[in-house]
Structure formats: C-alpha cells, structure tokens
Design an enzyme around this catalytic site. Sequence first.
Site, PDB file in Angstrom:
ATOM      1  N   HIS A 166     -82.437  38.852 -37.676  1.00  0.00           N
ATOM      2  CA  HIS A 166     -81.289  39.899 -37.770  1.00  0.00           C
ATOM      3  C   HIS A 166     -81.892  40.716 -37.137  1.00  0.00           C
ATOM      4  O   HIS A 166     -82.563  41.717 -37.096  1.00  0.00           O
ATOM      5  CB  HIS A 166     -80.601  40.184 -39.047  1.00  0.00           C
ATOM      6  CG  HIS A 166     -79.993  38.747 -39.913  1.00  0.00           C
ATOM      7  ND1 HIS A 166     -80.277  37.818 -40.745  1.00  0.00           N
ATOM      8  CD2 HIS A 166     -79.003  39.033 -40.216  1.00  0.00           C
ATOM      9  CE1 HIS A 166     -79.694  37.098 -40.487  1.00  0.00           C
ATOM     10  NE2 HIS A 166     -77.766  38.052 -41.140  1.00  0.00           N
ATOM     11  N   ASN A 197     -90.509  38.730 -39.548  1.00  0.00           N
ATOM     12  CA  ASN A 197     -89.280  38.649 -40.150  1.00  0.00           C
ATOM     13  C   ASN A 197     -89.032  38.849 -41.698  1.00  0.00           C
ATOM     14  O   ASN A 197     -88.672  39.707 -42.056  1.00  0.00           O
ATOM     15  CB  ASN A 197     -88.694  36.980 -39.270  1.00  0.00           C
ATOM     16  CG  ASN A 197     -87.024  37.119 -39.548  1.00  0.00           C
ATOM     17  OD1 ASN A 197     -86.769  38.646 -40.187  1.00  0.00           O
ATOM     18  ND2 ASN A 197     -86.326  35.992 -40.318  1.00  0.00           N
ATOM     19  N   GLU A 302     -89.420  55.485 -26.545  1.00  0.00           N
ATOM     20  CA  GLU A 302     -88.753  55.623 -25.414  1.00  0.00           C
ATOM     21  C   GLU A 302     -89.953  55.198 -24.088  1.00  0.00           C
ATOM     22  O   GLU A 302     -89.586  54.946 -23.425  1.00  0.00           O
ATOM     23  CB  GLU A 302     -88.322  56.775 -25.685  1.00  0.00           C
ATOM     24  CG  GLU A 302     -87.758  57.654 -26.133  1.00  0.00           C
ATOM     25  CD  GLU A 302     -86.808  59.021 -25.787  1.00  0.00           C
ATOM     26  OE1 GLU A 302     -85.469  58.993 -26.453  1.00  0.00           O
ATOM     27  OE2 GLU A 302     -87.571  59.469 -25.714  1.00  0.00           O
ATOM     28  N   GLN A 318     -83.729  67.498 -30.220  1.00  0.00           N
ATOM     29  CA  GLN A 318     -84.814  66.186 -29.980  1.00  0.00           C
ATOM     30  C   GLN A 318     -86.503  65.896 -28.966  1.00  0.00           C
ATOM     31  O   GLN A 318     -86.908  64.917 -29.996  1.00  0.00           O
ATOM     32  CB  GLN A 318     -83.596  65.675 -28.314  1.00  0.00           C
ATOM     33  CG  GLN A 318     -82.682  65.494 -28.574  1.00  0.00           C
ATOM     34  CD  GLN A 318     -82.070  65.009 -26.952  1.00  0.00           C
ATOM     35  OE1 GLN A 318     -82.466  63.904 -26.284  1.00  0.00           O
ATOM     36  NE2 GLN A 318     -80.587  65.540 -27.145  1.00  0.00           N
TER      37      GLN A 318
END
Length: 328
Positions: A166, A197, A302, A318
């Site tokens: 998920h 997971n 990023e 930010q």
Amino acid sequence: MKEKKLLSLAVTVALIVFVTCVRLRESSVNMTPDKPKKTNTTKSSHNTTKSSQGTPPSRTIVPSTSDNCDTHVKTTSDNSHLLLGNPSDAQPCMMLVNNYLIDRTYYVASYNSQRGTPNWVSWHLDANDLGKTYRTDNFREDPELPRNFYHVEGTDYISSGFDRGHNCPSGDRTNNTSANESTFLMSNMIPQAPRNNKRTWAGFEEYTRNTLVSHGNECYIIMGSYGTGGTGSKGKVKTIDQGKVTVPSRIWKVVVVIPAGDNDLERLSNNDVTIVAIDTPNNDKSIDNSWRKYITSVKAIEDSTGYHLLSNLPEKVQLALKSKVYVP
C-alpha cells in the site's frame, strides 16, 4: 399493372435499406473500444456507499477529457489531501499517462500507467480516520482508470516475490468500510519487498498512527517510489506481471505533523511544524527492520525524484523545512 409492381418493389427495398441503417447506427453507438486488459465493471464501493460512521471528504478534482491537459489542481482547504501541494503537477488528463491525477476520495495520487504504479500518493490523517473497521483485503483493479491505461488486477503480484504494498495504508483508513476498501485498489499499490513492507514500513506506519496521531496531532503525508529494480523473496527483478508493472528500487515517505486544529495552511506556514522523512531500499536482503535508519531530508527526496514537495507553503518556509533532518 407492371408499374404498380415496380413501385411496390421500390418501396420494399427502400424500407429494408432504412431499417438496416437504423440498426447499424444503434450498434455503433453501443460499441466501446477494447480495454488493454479485461476489467471488472463493478464500481468500487467508496463511490456508492456512505457510512454512518463518518462523511468522506468532498472531491476537489473534476475529471477532464483527453484534450484538456491544463487542469491544474490546487487547494487550501483544511484536511485536503493536496494541502501541501501537487508534487509533479499531475492533472486528470488521459494523455498524461505517466502523471495522471486520480482522486479516490480518501487519498489523491499521481498514477503512472506505463509503470503500473502510482508515482506518489498524498493524504491527510487524523483521529477521525481511525476506527474499528477490520482490514477488508479487497485487492482489485481500479475501474475508474481510463480505459486506455493498463489495468493491474488484484492477482497480478502473486508468485512474484513481492507484496502488494500500500501507499495509503489500510490502517490509516479504518473509520468505515468504504474508506478501507479504497486503499485496496491496485492503483494504490507498488511491488514491495516483503521485509520492507511487513517490518520496516509497517513500523513507520504504526509510529505515525500510534504515536503521532494518538498524541493529538494531525498529519499530511506523501509517499512515493522511484528507480527500477528491487529485490524480493525470489531475487532481484526490474518488472513483474509480464513486464507490465515496474518494481521500484527506492520507496520514500514524508510526514508533516502539526497539533490537531484549524487553519492548517496558516499554521504550517509559521514554520512551527515537525517533518519526518524516510527513503528506504526496496531490497529484501539488505533492508534494516528499523525505519529510523533511513531518515533523510525532504530536499534529498526532491533531488532523487525531481518532485517539488511542500509547494503550497511560502518559499522561505519551504527552504527551512526541506533542509532539516528530523530524528524522532
């Protein structure tokens, strides 16, 4: 007499031609193009069932047609799944097969049809999302994806050596059955190494719910994956499902934490927030059970993905938040 017979014959022929044309027109209207894969036409229950236990957040995305690729979505509403921004400027345009914006009421995602997985999934989490609904385990294809997209089915990961991992977890949507079932759409899944997971990732999910949210906070969460090639229980592979689903090499998540309250964007802009970010290898052999070993900065994620995270916040905020490494 001969002229009457000819006239009667002409009328009969004209009538036959007219009826044939009508039937051909009706059949062409009812025809639909073949799907890339056989799909279940039953609508998922999160669109048809409203639970008395809670009202799902209203949708903010209006699906567009394939020739409208300028539907930029931005929202500033409290508890919106995209309050932190749209990391890849995904749009609900069918031509954007690698960056298609989907809204499944309980989360929003950028879906990549060529990889067969989401690029990222974004959602809001607070105490109202947590309840006593049992895990539904209703893994299934997403019938709301465009017909020209590849539709991953619930059984396509079987015997691959990877879990159906998920993005938005089942455990984050236990307030009602519709919410929980929405998380089992295959458009919310990635091929995830079992240890990643069940151990590393499960630990971080439980920390978010049982420590952060249970202590009076609300969270804005973004999860995604990138790269190609992961190591599951059967070794390293680049794809599964006969090459239709790409196995990512890295899996990341950013959790932005503020005390539960109102005017969230304003409070987030005050720079008085906590962010926990992790970036883990999708490797069954080498991954550590502790998610804390993989804490990183938003800026590092990023740089690895090319996404623009936290884009709805003021630029100065930010920059300050992205450069920090938060260690709980």
